[in-house]
Design a protein around this motif. Structure first.
Motif, PDB file in Angstrom:
ATOM      1  N   ALA A 159      -3.948  -9.909   3.288  1.00  0.00           N
ATOM      2  CA  ALA A 159      -4.081  -9.283   4.603  1.00  0.00           C
ATOM      3  C   ALA A 159      -3.488  -7.872   4.637  1.00  0.00           C
ATOM      4  CB  ALA A 159      -3.409 -10.149   5.669  1.00  0.00           C
ATOM      5  N   ILE A 160      -2.416  -7.654   3.885  1.00  0.00           N
ATOM      6  CA  ILE A 160      -1.773  -6.335   3.967  1.00  0.00           C
ATOM      7  C   ILE A 160      -2.316  -5.337   2.939  1.00  0.00           C
ATOM      8  CG2 ILE A 160       0.403  -7.175   4.991  1.00  0.00           C
ATOM      9  CD1 ILE A 160       0.962  -6.233   1.595  1.00  0.00           C
ATOM     10  N   MET A 161      -3.106  -5.840   1.969  1.00  0.00           N
ATOM     11  CA  MET A 161      -3.614  -4.979   0.888  1.00  0.00           C
ATOM     12  C   MET A 161      -4.183  -3.631   1.359  1.00  0.00           C
ATOM     13  SD  MET A 161      -2.865  -5.730  -2.071  1.00  0.00           S
ATOM     14  CE  MET A 161      -3.580  -5.025  -3.530  1.00  0.00           C
ATOM     15  N   PRO A 162      -5.021  -3.611   2.438  1.00  0.00           N
ATOM     16  CA  PRO A 162      -5.600  -2.324   2.855  1.00  0.00           C
ATOM     17  C   PRO A 162      -4.547  -1.304   3.296  1.00  0.00           C
ATOM     18  CG  PRO A 162      -6.713  -4.160   3.938  1.00  0.00           C
ATOM     19  CD  PRO A 162      -5.514  -4.724   3.265  1.00  0.00           C
ATOM     20  N   ASN A 163      -3.353  -1.774   3.621  1.00  0.00           N
ATOM     21  CA  ASN A 163      -2.310  -0.862   4.104  1.00  0.00           C
ATOM     22  C   ASN A 163      -1.307  -0.489   3.012  1.00  0.00           C
ATOM     23  OD1 ASN A 163      -3.110  -2.915   6.418  1.00  0.00           O
ATOM     24  ND2 ASN A 163      -2.657  -0.933   7.348  1.00  0.00           N
TER      25      ASN A 163
ATOM     26  N   CYS B 279       6.598  -3.489   1.263  1.00  0.00           N
ATOM     27  CA  CYS B 279       7.333  -2.327   1.778  1.00  0.00           C
ATOM     28  C   CYS B 279       6.369  -1.183   2.110  1.00  0.00           C
ATOM     29  CB  CYS B 279       8.375  -1.849   0.775  1.00  0.00           C
ATOM     30  SG  CYS B 279       9.758  -2.993   0.576  1.00  0.00           S
ATOM     31  N   GLU B 280       5.349  -1.016   1.279  1.00  0.00           N
ATOM     32  CA  GLU B 280       4.347   0.022   1.573  1.00  0.00           C
ATOM     33  C   GLU B 280       3.617  -0.280   2.864  1.00  0.00           C
ATOM     34  OE1 GLU B 280       3.114   1.952  -2.714  1.00  0.00           O
ATOM     35  OE2 GLU B 280       1.785   0.446  -1.855  1.00  0.00           O
ATOM     36  N   ALA B 281       3.249  -1.542   3.030  1.00  0.00           N
ATOM     37  CA  ALA B 281       2.524  -1.942   4.243  1.00  0.00           C
ATOM     38  C   ALA B 281       3.398  -1.737   5.482  1.00  0.00           C
ATOM     39  CB  ALA B 281       2.091  -3.399   4.135  1.00  0.00           C
TER      40      ALA B 281
END
Ligand code: GDP
Length: 321
Positions: A40-44, A136-138
């Motif tokens: 779910a967070i991959m795109p961010n 952390c990036e997301a």
């Protein structure tokens, strides 16, 4: 343990901390939830500068990371630090904890610090550090610093998940140079001779010159970046801005040339195969653990009655059926 992705994307620290605990969990049901969350967070993800930092204990890593972290905050950026908790080796992860490391940075609302015990992991780097980095990036951090203690194997892992590898060294004579594992030197994109203060400025400069010379003998890793060697004093905040400048220049050079994208793609491929390998091995051990044949073959190999290769073939035959 269900963790919703939205609070993480909104920058909620507690949600981020819970998500990291989830991805670090070895429970099977947690693994499935962690996978769903990561998907779910991959795109961010992918928008931060990922910096690995290594050096022997006592060289000044935590002092340096604190200074660098505070410096990037002054530039209007948010740093996250995946750090090693060295005291947990001795204390078993209790009371001593990581409280005294990076104290001023830990108090900054812009920063996020996540310690891992060095005792139970490979120099503080776990199988899940990469996933923690993505979380952390997301959560909107602009700079992710991954610290490791100089133990060799962990450096390779960190280099496999970061854009840039910074090696901290102490001022010292040429014989110190012999002591560093060549492999670690080969990973470095930026070498900093720390503790260039209290009358050791010129010794540090001499060391820097020797390392520059030694680097000429190594094959360059990148066509777009020449490894730099500089001196600094993390304690006094000297050379921190220059170090950050080098990080940014390298990132820009790699980004512009397309090398950053291809390097990250290669890292992701490596990551996939590492996952496959480690998952297969874990499954294999779990399934074969209760099989008599396994114990028999293991004994036979240990006693020297059977070559390891023959036993491995038999075990794999059994497993794949
Ligand atoms: P780490 O084990 O690599 O994380 O090292 P630390 O950051 O904990 O530093 C080890 C010791 O060296 C501490 O007592 C620091 O105060 C000291 N130290 C760190 N950086 C410097 C520096 O630039 N100059 C001097 N003189 N001491 C430093």
């Amino acid at each position: 343990m269900t963790v919703d992705s939205q609070p993480i994307l909104d920058g909620d620290r507690r949600a981020l901390a819970r998500a990291i605990t989830l991805v670090e969990s070895t429970r099977r049901d947690h693994r499935a939830e962690a996978s769903a969350l990561l998907e779910a967070i991959m795109p961010n993800t992918g928008n931060a500068i990922r910096v690995g930092i290594s050096g022997a204990p006592g060289v000044g890593k935590s002092t340096f990371i604190e200074a660098l972290g505070n410096h990037v905050i002054e530039q209007g950026l948010k740093p996250a630090v995946l750090t090693v908790d060295p005291s947990s080796t001795i204390s078993g992860g209790s009371i001593l904890g990581d409280k005294t490391r990076m104290e001023t940075l830990a108090r900054r609302p812009e920063a996020f610090i996540r310690p891992s015990p060095s005792g139970t992991t490979l120099g503080g780097v776990t199988r899940r550090s990469r996933e923690t980095l993505l979380l952390c990036e997301a959560a909107g951090f602009d700079v992710i610093i991954v610290e490791t203690v100089g133990v060799g194997q962990s450096e390779t892992r960190v280099a496999d998940m970061t854009d840039m590898f910074v090696l901290l060294l102490q001022p010292g004579a040429g014989d110190q140079l012999q002591g560093i594992k060549r492999g670690i030197m080969e990973l470095a994109d930026l070498i900093l001779i720390n503790q260039a203060d209290d009358g050791r400025e010129s010794l540090a400069e001499n060391s820097a010159r020797e390392y520059r010379h030694a680097l000429h003998l190594l094959r360059p890793r990148s066509q777009n970046w020449t490894v730099e060697v500089a001196t600094c004093s993390a304690r006094d905040g000297q050379g921190i801005d220059a170090a950050w400048d080098a990080v940014q220049r390298r990132q820009a050079a790699l980004d512009d040339s397309g090398e950053l994208a291809s390097m990250r793609a290669a890292q992701s491929r490596t990551w996939l195969w590492t996952e496959v390998q480690e998952s297969l091995l874990a499954d294999l051990r779990e399934q074969l653990g209760s099989v008599d044949l396994f114990a028999e073959l293991e004994d036979a190999v240990a006693d020297g009655r059977l070559p390891a290769k023959t036993a491995a073939d038999q075990l794999l035959d059994y497993f794949l059926k």
